[in-house]
Design an enzyme around this catalytic site. Structure first.
Site: not given
Ligand code: HH2
Length: 265
Positions: A194, A240
């Protein structure tokens, strides 16, 4: 996690093809992942919402193929997508909107209550708190209590690192994760790759030294592993991550820590 999206902030577009997505999921399982979190809509700051039919089209084939061999969670804010994902075999609803507990109750599956103060397109405008830890904690615990009252048996709370928060807010939340753990609900944390991590250790500088470039998304492995390990040491139940192998190896070390002997040192 497995982002079946064209625009996720760190791996957007890489796993859009279901065959590539499945291969990647199997690799993550081999490297030590216990749950594969499948998402079809990016929630990065500024992301634009995806149409329900398109989100289902992205995630359902992957969930159907993966569910017989792994525990799958669906990362969605939409009830219709969550319902379809559970019907396809997902066992946990990972819910950034923290509103889908009725779906989890009806389906008899697990549910993650994450904190996000507003829609991703505008959430960074809502990064204002008097006491970020108390406000975020109260929010997720209140949602978790509603879910428990509705009959959801498996509930995680998640401070939503990076969702409508500044770097300082994220660090405060990580520093006080023990307060989330003390609520009695299992805690989930996602720091992986992040943005705030990019400015913690600046390229060409020592940690804490001012100046230098923020590290780009693909160059935040050490910070990601350090913060996921920190979360586990504070008592988080689940982290995660994108880079499973180093995170799982570090997690294994945290479990072994109390049993290290003089010879092993
Ligand atoms: N962070 C992201 C997405 N989903 N769910 C939970 N429970 N906690 C988190 O911190 C979280 C989440 C963001 O990361 P990522 O899926 O890699 O990115 P994007 O939202 O751009 O797909």
């Amino acid at each position: 996690m497995l982002n079946v999206t064209p625009d996720s902030f760190s791996d957007g577009g890489r796993w859009l093809d279901p065959v590539a997505a499945l291969d990647h999921a199997r690799q993550m399982i081999a490297e030590g992942a216990d749950v594969i979190d499948v998402g079809g809509e990016s929630t990065r700051p500024g992301a634009v919402a995806v149409d329900t039919a398109e989100e289902k089209r992205r995630v359902l084939p992957v969930i159907e193929a993966l569910a017989p061999e792994a525990t799958v969670s669906i990362d969605t804010r939409k009830a219709e997508v969550a319902e379809a994902a559970v019907a396809a075999g997902a066992r946990i609803i990972n819910d950034p909107s923290a509103t889908l507990w009725p779906v989890a109750a009806a389906a008899g599956c697990g549910w993650v209550a994450m904190h996000m103060p507003a829609d991703p397109s505008v959430m960074q405008l809502h990064a204002t708190y008097d006491d970020v830890v108390t406000e975020v904690l109260d929010y997720v615990v209140a949602r978790a209590a509603k879910a428990a009252a509705a009959g959801v048996e498996q509930i995680w709370i998640d401070p939503g690192i990076g969702f409508g928060k500044t770097a300082r807010h994220n660090l405060e939340l990580l520093k006080h994760l023990d307060r989330f753990v003390a609520s009695g609900y299992p805690v989930m944390v996602g720091t992986s790759r992040k943005g705030f991590l990019g400015s913690l250790t600046l390229r060409g500088k020592q940690p804490g030294e001012p100046g230098g470039d923020p590290r780009p998304t693909g160059d935040r492995l050490e910070e990601s592993v350090a913060t996921s390990t920190w979360a586990l040491l504070q008592g988080a139940d689940m982290v995660r991550v994108h880079d499973v192998r180093p995170a799982a190896m570090a997690a294994a070390l945290t479990e072994r820590r109390p049993t290290l002997t003089g010879e092993q040192r």
